[in-house]
Structures are given as C-alpha cells and as structure tokens.
Design a protein around this motif. Structure first.
Motif, PDB file in Angstrom:
ATOM      1  N   PHE A 139     171.082 -77.771  30.832  1.00 25.84           N
ATOM      2  CA  PHE A 139     172.369 -77.838  31.521  1.00 25.84           C
ATOM      3  C   PHE A 139     173.011 -76.455  31.449  1.00 25.84           C
ATOM      4  CE2 PHE A 139     171.727 -82.233  29.886  1.00 25.84           C
ATOM      5  CZ  PHE A 139     171.579 -82.843  31.127  1.00 25.84           C
ATOM      6  N   PRO A 140     173.964 -76.168  32.343  1.00 28.57           N
ATOM      7  CA  PRO A 140     174.524 -74.807  32.393  1.00 28.57           C
ATOM      8  C   PRO A 140     174.971 -74.250  31.041  1.00 28.57           C
ATOM      9  CG  PRO A 140     175.269 -76.042  34.299  1.00 28.57           C
ATOM     10  CD  PRO A 140     174.477 -77.004  33.454  1.00 28.57           C
ATOM     11  N   GLY A 141     175.538 -75.094  30.195  1.00 30.68           N
ATOM     12  CA  GLY A 141     176.012 -74.608  28.889  1.00 30.68           C
ATOM     13  C   GLY A 141     174.916 -74.446  27.849  1.00 30.68           C
ATOM     14  N   GLU A 142     173.677 -74.809  28.219  1.00 30.57           N
ATOM     15  CA  GLU A 142     172.578 -74.795  27.241  1.00 30.57           C
ATOM     16  C   GLU A 142     171.567 -73.667  27.469  1.00 30.57           C
ATOM     17  OE1 GLU A 142     172.036 -79.562  26.348  1.00 30.57           O
ATOM     18  OE2 GLU A 142     170.984 -78.693  28.075  1.00 30.57           O
ATOM     19  N   ILE A 143     171.806 -72.816  28.449  1.00 32.18           N
ATOM     20  CA  ILE A 143     170.853 -71.740  28.731  1.00 32.18           C
ATOM     21  C   ILE A 143     170.606 -70.934  27.457  1.00 32.18           C
ATOM     22  CG2 ILE A 143     170.448 -69.634  30.070  1.00 32.18           C
ATOM     23  CD1 ILE A 143     170.313 -72.132  31.765  1.00 32.18           C
ATOM     24  N   GLY A 144     169.319 -70.663  27.177  1.00 32.49           N
ATOM     25  CA  GLY A 144     168.961 -70.006  25.920  1.00 32.49           C
ATOM     26  C   GLY A 144     169.422 -68.557  25.852  1.00 32.49           C
ATOM     27  N   ASP A 145     169.524 -68.063  24.619  1.00 29.52           N
ATOM     28  CA  ASP A 145     169.956 -66.689  24.350  1.00 29.52           C
ATOM     29  C   ASP A 145     168.726 -65.773  24.344  1.00 29.52           C
ATOM     30  OD1 ASP A 145     171.634 -64.623  23.762  1.00 29.52           O
ATOM     31  OD2 ASP A 145     171.589 -64.957  21.597  1.00 29.52           O
ATOM     32  N   LEU A 146     168.943 -64.482  24.581  1.00 26.50           N
ATOM     33  CA  LEU A 146     167.873 -63.484  24.534  1.00 26.50           C
ATOM     34  C   LEU A 146     168.281 -62.379  23.583  1.00 26.50           C
ATOM     35  CD1 LEU A 146     165.230 -62.178  25.558  1.00 26.50           C
ATOM     36  CD2 LEU A 146     166.534 -61.205  27.457  1.00 26.50           C
ATOM     37  N   SER A 147     167.442 -62.125  22.568  1.00 25.38           N
ATOM     38  CA  SER A 147     167.752 -61.066  21.599  1.00 25.38           C
ATOM     39  C   SER A 147     166.538 -60.167  21.413  1.00 25.38           C
ATOM     40  CB  SER A 147     168.155 -61.677  20.254  1.00 25.38           C
ATOM     41  OG  SER A 147     167.093 -62.467  19.726  1.00 25.38           O
ATOM     42  N   PHE A 148     166.800 -58.961  20.930  1.00 26.43           N
ATOM     43  CA  PHE A 148     165.756 -57.967  20.702  1.00 26.43           C
ATOM     44  C   PHE A 148     165.833 -57.527  19.237  1.00 26.43           C
ATOM     45  CE2 PHE A 148     167.066 -57.808  25.119  1.00 26.43           C
ATOM     46  CZ  PHE A 148     165.855 -57.839  25.796  1.00 26.43           C
ATOM     47  N   PRO A 149     164.992 -58.103  18.367  1.00 25.04           N
ATOM     48  CA  PRO A 149     165.087 -57.779  16.935  1.00 25.04           C
ATOM     49  C   PRO A 149     164.811 -56.299  16.667  1.00 25.04           C
ATOM     50  CG  PRO A 149     163.158 -59.142  17.393  1.00 25.04           C
ATOM     51  CD  PRO A 149     163.952 -59.093  18.648  1.00 25.04           C
ATOM     52  N   ALA A 150     165.541 -55.754  15.691  1.00 18.39           N
ATOM     53  CA  ALA A 150     165.392 -54.340  15.343  1.00 18.39           C
ATOM     54  C   ALA A 150     164.404 -54.173  14.194  1.00 18.39           C
ATOM     55  CB  ALA A 150     166.757 -53.766  14.956  1.00 18.39           C
ATOM     56  N   SER A 151     163.908 -52.953  14.030  1.00 15.43           N
ATOM     57  CA  SER A 151     163.051 -52.562  12.893  1.00 15.43           C
ATOM     58  C   SER A 151     161.827 -53.462  12.729  1.00 15.43           C
ATOM     59  CB  SER A 151     163.865 -52.566  11.584  1.00 15.43           C
ATOM     60  OG  SER A 151     165.025 -51.802  11.722  1.00 15.43           O
ATOM     61  N   VAL A 152     161.233 -53.857  13.849  1.00 18.93           N
ATOM     62  CA  VAL A 152     160.078 -54.761  13.805  1.00 18.93           C
ATOM     63  C   VAL A 152     158.909 -54.109  13.065  1.00 18.93           C
ATOM     64  CG1 VAL A 152     158.314 -55.856  15.241  1.00 18.93           C
ATOM     65  CG2 VAL A 152     160.717 -56.038  15.872  1.00 18.93           C
ATOM     66  N   PHE A 153     158.628 -52.838  13.369  1.00 18.66           N
ATOM     67  CA  PHE A 153     157.464 -52.184  12.773  1.00 18.66           C
ATOM     68  C   PHE A 153     157.670 -51.916  11.288  1.00 18.66           C
ATOM     69  CE2 PHE A 153     157.167 -50.744  17.314  1.00 18.66           C
ATOM     70  CZ  PHE A 153     156.132 -51.607  17.631  1.00 18.66           C
ATOM     71  N   ASP A 154     158.881 -51.553  10.893  1.00 22.72           N
ATOM     72  CA  ASP A 154     159.163 -51.344   9.465  1.00 22.72           C
ATOM     73  C   ASP A 154     159.009 -52.650   8.693  1.00 22.72           C
ATOM     74  OD1 ASP A 154     159.624 -48.668   9.792  1.00 22.72           O
ATOM     75  OD2 ASP A 154     161.807 -48.848   9.935  1.00 22.72           O
ATOM     76  N   SER A 155     159.492 -53.734   9.308  1.00 23.10           N
ATOM     77  CA  SER A 155     159.378 -55.047   8.666  1.00 23.10           C
ATOM     78  C   SER A 155     157.908 -55.425   8.492  1.00 23.10           C
ATOM     79  CB  SER A 155     160.102 -56.078   9.536  1.00 23.10           C
ATOM     80  OG  SER A 155     159.714 -57.383   9.199  1.00 23.10           O
ATOM     81  N   TYR A 156     157.111 -55.179   9.526  1.00 22.06           N
ATOM     82  CA  TYR A 156     155.683 -55.527   9.472  1.00 22.06           C
ATOM     83  C   TYR A 156     154.951 -54.703   8.406  1.00 22.06           C
ATOM     84  CZ  TYR A 156     150.780 -55.552  10.966  1.00 22.06           C
ATOM     85  OH  TYR A 156     149.414 -55.630  10.988  1.00 22.06           O
ATOM     86  N   THR A 157     155.131 -53.381   8.433  1.00 24.47           N
ATOM     87  CA  THR A 157     154.396 -52.530   7.470  1.00 24.47           C
ATOM     88  C   THR A 157     154.863 -52.778   6.044  1.00 24.47           C
ATOM     89  OG1 THR A 157     155.944 -50.712   7.927  1.00 24.47           O
ATOM     90  CG2 THR A 157     153.887 -50.716   9.128  1.00 24.47           C
ATOM     91  N   GLY A 158     156.159 -53.058   5.889  1.00 25.90           N
ATOM     92  CA  GLY A 158     156.665 -53.359   4.541  1.00 25.90           C
ATOM     93  C   GLY A 158     155.996 -54.600   3.979  1.00 25.90           C
ATOM     94  N   SER A 159     155.924 -55.636   4.786  1.00 25.94           N
ATOM     95  CA  SER A 159     155.288 -56.882   4.355  1.00 25.94           C
ATOM     96  C   SER A 159     153.798 -56.667   4.078  1.00 25.94           C
ATOM     97  CB  SER A 159     155.485 -57.940   5.439  1.00 25.94           C
ATOM     98  OG  SER A 159     154.802 -59.122   5.115  1.00 25.94           O
ATOM     99  N   LEU A 160     153.143 -55.889   4.945  1.00 27.37           N
ATOM    100  CA  LEU A 160     151.704 -55.625   4.789  1.00 27.37           C
ATOM    101  C   LEU A 160     151.423 -54.906   3.473  1.00 27.37           C
ATOM    102  CD1 LEU A 160     148.794 -55.463   5.816  1.00 27.37           C
ATOM    103  CD2 LEU A 160     149.444 -53.529   7.253  1.00 27.37           C
ATOM    104  N   LEU A 161     152.203 -53.876   3.169  1.00 27.61           N
ATOM    105  CA  LEU A 161     151.944 -53.077   1.955  1.00 27.61           C
ATOM    106  C   LEU A 161     152.343 -53.826   0.679  1.00 27.61           C
ATOM    107  CD1 LEU A 161     153.036 -49.567   3.289  1.00 27.61           C
ATOM    108  CD2 LEU A 161     150.729 -50.463   3.000  1.00 27.61           C
ATOM    109  N   ARG A 162     153.237 -54.799   0.800  1.00 30.64           N
ATOM    110  CA  ARG A 162     153.584 -55.608  -0.382  1.00 30.64           C
ATOM    111  C   ARG A 162     152.479 -56.605  -0.722  1.00 30.64           C
ATOM    112  NH1 ARG A 162     158.613 -55.627   2.041  1.00 30.64           N
ATOM    113  NH2 ARG A 162     158.278 -57.683   2.976  1.00 30.64           N
ATOM    114  N   ASN A 163     151.748 -57.067   0.307  1.00 29.43           N
ATOM    115  CA  ASN A 163     150.781 -58.145   0.094  1.00 29.43           C
ATOM    116  C   ASN A 163     149.341 -57.680  -0.098  1.00 29.43           C
ATOM    117  OD1 ASN A 163     152.152 -60.958   0.488  1.00 29.43           O
ATOM    118  ND2 ASN A 163     153.083 -59.641   2.032  1.00 29.43           N
TER     119      ASN A 163
END
Length: 811
Positions: free
Chosen positions: A496-520
């Motif tokens: 319905f018109p009031g339910e249209i989904g939101d669109l976002s662009f997460p920041a620091s995706v690559f830092d988050s990925y490499t941080g998790s990779l090097l921790r594990n």
C-alpha cells in the motif's frame, strides 16, 4: 497476424502497396479492416509518416470483396476509385491502368495478369478490345481457356455501388460482375505487365522475399546496398568476419557476429541478434529474434520476439510463431508449424506441429541462480517479476541486501530488482558493486535474504540473478521451489502507498568485511615471515577489498590489474590462462613466495608457485587440503564426489576424513556449516574457509593460505611435490532430454556387480580402484563423465568404455 502486416524484406506487404499507390499519386486511401483491425490501425495510423491520408472502414462481420468496399462507400462516392488488395505484392503501373479505364469509358476495369498456373485464381476472358467476356472462379484444368487471371485490383466508378447490397456478403467476381455483364455495362480487362504475387501460402511468402532481393519487383528497400545484393539497414552491426552471400537483407540495429554465415534469400528483421557460427539460408526472420551459436536455419520463417538457442536446427518449410523458445540442440523438422508462445525443450526432436501446448520454463533455477542471455532470456521485465516473487516469499518490512558486479547490464537489472522489492514492502540495503563473498557476508548481517546480479562466469552476454537466504548462502531447493511457485502463479504482493520499502546504502562495507575476516582466520606468523606475494585483481570487484585487506595483513604485496573494467565483467578460459601466465612471469621475476589471481567477482582463486608455474585448480585443491589438514590434524573436509581419490589419501595421512558431497555448491555449503568441517573446495578455484563462512570466498582462502605458508615455512612447489599425481579425465556427451532417464538406467544395468555410489549421479568403482562417474546436467542437454585411473591411459580407456554406454543409450 493480419496478412497485410506480414513483413516482406522488413516492411509489411501493405506498406509496399501504400508506397506503390503514393508513387502513382493516390494519396487518399480508405483501409477496410476486419481481422485484428487494431494492429493495422496502430501500425499505420493516419498515414502521416507515409505522407498519405488514411481512413478506416471496419467490418463487424465478413462482407465479401464487394461488401467490404460498399462499407466504405461514404468516402468513395464522389469520384472514380481504385481497389487494391493489402496482401498482394505488386509493382504494376497503376497510372496506366487508370488511363486505360478513362480511355475506355468503363464502369469497371479489372486488372489482369498472366500466370503459369491459373488454377488457384479467377480466370477472366477478354475480347480484342479488352472488354470482359467471361469470369470463371477457381477453374479446373478442363475449364482453363486463358492464363489471364484477376488480380483483385479494380478501377471503378461510384455507380457500381448501386449493384452492391449493403450489410450482406457480396463478391465482385461471383455476384456483381455477372450482373453488370448481363445488363451490358462496360467492364474492361487491363492486362498489366510487371510483378504480382498473391502472398497466401508459406511458399509464396518466402518466394516474395527472394523476388524482392533478386530485383524482380520494384519496391523500396530500406537500407544500403553495401555490395551487390547485400542490403544492410541503418544501425546494423555486421562483424567483418561474418560470411554474407547475397542477395540478402539485414534489418536496422541487427547484430551479426563473427563466423556467422548468412546465405542468399535470407531476410533478417530489426534488432535481430545472430551469434557466432550460426547458419541461415533462405530464412525469413522477423523483428527482435535471438539466433544462438551454431544454430542452423534453412527455408523457415521465424516470428518476432522468438529465441532460437544454441545449436538448434530448423528445417525447410517450418514456421515458428511469435514469442516462442526453441531450446538448445533441438530439431524442428520441415513443414512443422509451432504456434505462438510455445516452448520447444532443449534436445527435442519435433516432427509434428505444436499447437496446444503452452509455453513454460521447466526449470527457473540453474546452477548459478536464474541465468540467461541479457535482454533475451533475462530482461528488466523478468527481473522485476522475479524480485516481486522473491519479496512475496518474505514478510512485509523485511530487509533484503542487493549487490552487483561492475558490468552495465548488472547495474541496470539491479535497479529493476530494487524497485520491485520496494514496491512489495521490502526495505533494501544496496551494497552497489562489491565482490560476491562480501555480498554474502553482508546479507548474513541482519537481512532476510539477498540478491546479487552478475555476469555469468565466462559468458559475457549472459547474467545470473542469484538469490541468498538469511545466511548469505544460495537459496535451498525448498526455497527455490517456493519462489518458483509464486513466480509461476504470478501472485505478487504489492505494498500500500504507506508501506513502500526504504532504500539505504550501508557505509564502510569493505572495512567491516576485512575486519571480520582477520578476526576469524588465523594470521599468526605472517608479519614475522616477511612474505612477498603478487595479487592479480583481474580488473574486477575483488580489487575493491584488497587495499584494506593487504594493508592490515602486514604483507609485502604487489597488486596488478586493480582497476575496474566495465567492458570485461567476466573472462574467457583463454584470457584467464593468459593472465595466469603473465602472473607467473611477475612472481618469478619479483621472487615472491607465490601469486594469486581472483576471478572478477572475488569468489574463486587461482595459484602460481614461487617459480612462476601455474598450479592447476584441481591440484591447488590438494595443496590447500594438505596444508589445512597438516595443521588441524582432525575434522572433516567437504569435497564433491568428482574429486580425485588422492584427496582421501592426503586427508587420512594427516588424521582428517573426507565427506563426499554432490557437485552442487549448496551441498558443499551445507557441510561447510557443520562444526567439525575444517575445509572445503570444488577443484575449480572455489574454497570454503569454515571459520569465517560456509561459502566460496577468494579473499578468505587467500588469507588462510598466507597464514599456512608463513607457519609451515614450505614453498608451494615443495608441498605440491609431496602429493601424488592424480589422473582424472572428463568428457561431455550431448544427450537429448527425452533419453536422460534411459541413459542412467543403462549405466546402472551396465555396472552389473561392480560397486555403485549414488551420492550424485552414478559412480561405478572397478575392482582395481578405478572409477567412472556419470552425471546428467540439470540445465543442459548434456551428460558429464569423469574417470580416474593410475595413469592417463587407463583413465582414458575407462572413460571411452562408459562413453560408449551413454552414447548408445542416447542414440
């Protein structure tokens, strides 16, 4: 399709007729329409584009040849008028016909022409003055007194309408003309010189195309004659290595690739794609058709928006309707009619007309999600419907992560996907262009699922739309079936018109990925080892994550090909090999410990040792297996059942065991999630590092490899040298879909008392340990065979023996 709209050399027959009228100064035209009248109206409109005035007279019911003209009497009652068929191709001199009519003072002048076989036409007998003496409709040979036949072209005076009753079926030859002759009215016959073809059969339709191309009829051809008889329209793209043997016609914005062969009397419509190795001879191809590699079309007609897939064969006299799909390696026999919106399955042999069966895709999902040729099989419309179906399987307000590779096609389709998700009340986290493993990892961080759009590996004109579950893994079989059902029923949820989904662009995706990779992943010993490595990013999205990863690893690295190249979103086997050879040269000259080459989406990894020698993918799997097993000393290793049994020896030597899986990546992922699993791989550059994720991840495999090499203090060539050589050979055999089940039954029967493993397909183990595996491809008309022996010769002999079993069952 109304016959007047049938294209002859890429223009409707009726347009050729209208252009003839205009050449003779007949600019005001009434079009009598009945069958699918709206299509004719929509195409020609008011005639402005042709510089003419067109009006329409619609028949609610069939009124016959005279009744339909009577229906337009209001527009014709003031002056003499000409009647001409909209579905006969001609270049008669209409001005001379009209002059003859006026000179004779005729009420009606019938335009006649001479034909070799008058049986199919109405014969007209005239005297020396040209006055009509007799009409004879559809005569027998015993009634043939002349070869002059009625072409259905007439010049008439308005008084003729007095002899035509309104709103009832009336014919000129059968009803009106005999009455006029009985009353002694002046009816004349004008014998025209020139071309006339009544396009009423498949043969006459194909002949009309050939006659235009041969110059036997004077019509306007839209295009440029680039060499004698070879006509190419504006915007068409013809590769210099394509073979063109005229006379032929290639429509506007068509594309003909290298090594395609187009022979005489072939007509290719607008926006048609002809792929490498295709062969066309006397074929008439309407607009927006896709003709796949190595397909063979002879003397056939292909309707618009139809897809002819790889190596399909369509024989002389066959007609394929609009919006059909002719599958790979299928054969449509001569004179077969395939009605619109039908599917011919891959590998099918069709010798009877296909009329009632509806079009339907047998399998929406293939080995890599939903795959197909961009803008042929995978269109923006399909992407919207797929995303809408996927959204419908999730709860309103759920979050879906979207991503793509660096190709323009993927970018365009992803935008369509995002719109459909939002319109179905789904919030979207868009990662834009990221490596495939990053998309999977980010999906697993709080999303209900994910969609990745990428170029199909090794197939630059195809795309994959990949669907992930909440863990970032490929959708399970059950999830695929659920999505398939919603897609097939077209029951899409809309917000319905009031339910249209939101669109976002997460920041620091690559830092988050490499941080998790090097921790594990264990990186101990890397900084102290002082390793030097060469990393080839292949101009793909893997290069986006490398800067933050290599900097934090504290390793001396040289990165090559880091920039994104939109024109090369994937690579062929040849370019990949050339890249590895170049990488080897750099590793050897730089005296690096080893080199790695990522695939363009960062999912797979290839290796080069310290001497610059390429470690083949199946060998690289054994090298990493040896390193991981030697360090861990326990646990399970996930490998597909097609892997060499030397892997079992390597794993057992270090106290680990192999869990054999099917060849499906989903199955490897399933085992990769289990707690006791320490490693997984598919022998094609895909590696699973379970401590970080359960999916193929090139960057994770790279980090794991650096740590292992640093701690063992061994070179890759030393590790490779201590592993026995494997002798696994592979062969593919074309197998029609209809006989795949029979093939597998014959294989089981032929196995007799030998040991049989049915983990995936059928694996037959000989008493001496040699084995062969037979596996039907889930998406193509092919059966795959693998064989392993103590040397190549024995493996080859085994492969040939079982290939004969498969081949004989498929014949």
């Amino acid at each position: 399709m109304p016959k007047p709209l049938l294209p002859v050399v890429n223009r409707p027959i009726m347009e050729h007729v209208l252009r003839l009228l205009k050449r003779h100064g007949l600019n005001e035209t009434v079009v009598t329409v009945q069958f699918l009248a709206s299509l004719v109206r929509n195409y020609f409109g008011d005639g402005e584009e042709l510089g003419m005035e067109l009006t329409y007279a619609n028949e609610e019911k069939p009124l016959g040849t005279a009744g339909s003209v009577k229906n337009a009497e209001e527009a014709l009652k003031d002056d003499a008028f000409l009647v001409i068929s909209g579905d006969a191709l001609t270049d008669f001199d209409l001005s001379d016909l009209i002059a003859f009519h006026k000179e004779k003072g005729a009420l009606v002048t019938v335009c006649l022409t001479r034909v070799p076989n008058p049986l199919e036409f109405g014969i007209t007998i005239v005297d020396e003055e040209g006055k009509v003496e007799r009409f004879l409709e559809k005569p027998t040979w015993g009634q043939v007194f002349s070869d002059t036949v009625n072409t259905g072209i007439y010049v008439m005076e308005p008084e003729v309408f007095d002899y035509v009753q309104a709103d009832v079926p009336v014919d000129w030859s059968g009803d009106v003309f005999p009455q006029l002759m009985k009353e002694g009215k002046p009816i004349y016959g004008y014998v025209a010189e020139g071309y006339w073809e009544d396009v009423g059969t498949h043969e006459s339709y194909v002949k009309a195309q050939a006659d235009v191309l041969e110059g036997k009829v004077q019509v306007d051809i839209d295009g440029f004659e680039i060499s004698p008889g070879v006509w190419v329209a504006e915007g068409a793209e013809v590769h210099p290595d394509a073979v063109l043997r005229g006379p032929l016609y290639i429509g506007d914005y068509a594309k003909v690739e290298a090594d395609a062969e187009i022979r005489e009397h072939t007509v290719i419509g607008s926006n048609v794609v002809v792929k490498t190795g295709a062969f066309l001879h006397k074929a008439v191809v309407h607009d927006n058709v896709y003709i796949g590699q190595q397909s063979n079309l002879r003397g056939c007609v292909i309707g618009k928006n139809t897809d002819i897939m790889r190596a399909a064969r369509i024989e002389d006299g066959a007609v394929i309707g609009d919006e059909c799909l002719v599958g790979e390696e299928s054969i449509v026999q001569g004179n077969v009619r395939v009605y619109p919106f039908k599917t011919i399955e891959a590998g099918a042999f069709v010798n009877t007309s296909v009329i009632w069966e509806s079009r339907g895709q047998a399998h929406l999902f293939g080995a890599r999600g939903v795959s197909g040729i961009l803008n042929v099989e995978i269109t923006p419309e399909l992407a919207v419907r797929l995303a809408g179906a996927y959204a419908t399987t999730l709860k309103k307000g759920a979050t879906v992560t979207t991503a793509r590779d660096h190709s323009r096609g993927a970018r365009a389709l992803k935008r369509a996907v995002i719109s459909a998700l939002q319109a179905s009340a789904i919030d979207v986290r868009d990662l834009e262009n990221v490596p495939l493993p990053v998309a999977r990892q980010q999906t697993a961080r709080g999303s209900a699922g994910g969609i990745m759009v990428r170029t199909s590996p090794g197939v630059p004109d195809s795309v994959d739309i990949m669907f992930f579950d909440e863990r970032g893994a490929d959708l399970s079989q059950a999830g695929q079936r659920k999505l398939d059902r919603v897609f097939a029923r077209q029951e899409y949820r809309r917000a319905f018109p009031g339910e249209i989904g939101d669109l976002s662009f997460p920041a620091s995706v690559f830092d988050s990925y490499t941080g998790s990779l090097l921790r594990n992943v264990d990186t101990t010993g890397i900084a102290e080892a002082g390793l030097k490595v060469v990393v080839d990013a292949s101009n793909g999205s893997a290069g986006l994550v490398l800067p933050s990863l290599l900097g934090r690893l504290q390793v001396d690295s040289l990165t090559i090909n880091p920039g994104l190249d939109e024109s090369r979103p994937t690579e062929s086997a040849e370019s990949r090999r050339a890249g590895l050879v170049r990488l080897g040269e750099i590793v050897a000259s730089a005296r690096a410990a080893f080199g790695v080459r990522f695939d363009p989406v960062g999912e797979r990894l290839s290796l080069v040792d310290e001497r610059g020698r390429i470690i083949e993918d199946d060998r690289a799997l054994l090298v990493l297996l040896d390193l991981v097993a030697a360090e861990r000393r326990s646990g399970r290793v996930a490998l597909p059942v097609t892997t060499t049994r030397i892997a079992e020896q390597v794993a057992a030597y270090h106290g680990t065991q192999v869990e054999w899986t099917t060849t499906s990546p989903d199955d490897l992922t399933r085992v990769g999630r289990e707690e006791s699993t320490i490693f997984g791989g598919d022998g094609r550059g895909g590696f699973i590092v379970p401590e970080f994720s359960s999916v193929f991840d090139g960057a994770a495999a790279f980090v794991r490899l650096i740590g292992l090499v640093a701690r063992t203090q061994l070179t890759l060539s030393q590790i490779d040298a201590r592993i026995p050589r494997a002798h696994v050979l592979k062969k593919d055999i074309a197998t029609p879909w209809a006989v795949k089940g029979l093939v597998m039954r014959r294989v089981v029967e032929a196995a007799g008392n030998r040991s049989v493993d049915t983990t995936d397909g059928v694996r037959v183990v000989e008493a001496d340990g040699r084995w062969v595996m037979v596996l039907p491809d889930p998406a193509e008309a092919v059966t795959h065979l693998w064989a392993e022996g103590p040397d190549d010769a024995s493996a080859q002999a085994l492969l040939e023996e079982w290939a004969e079993v498969v081949d004989s069952a498929g014949r």
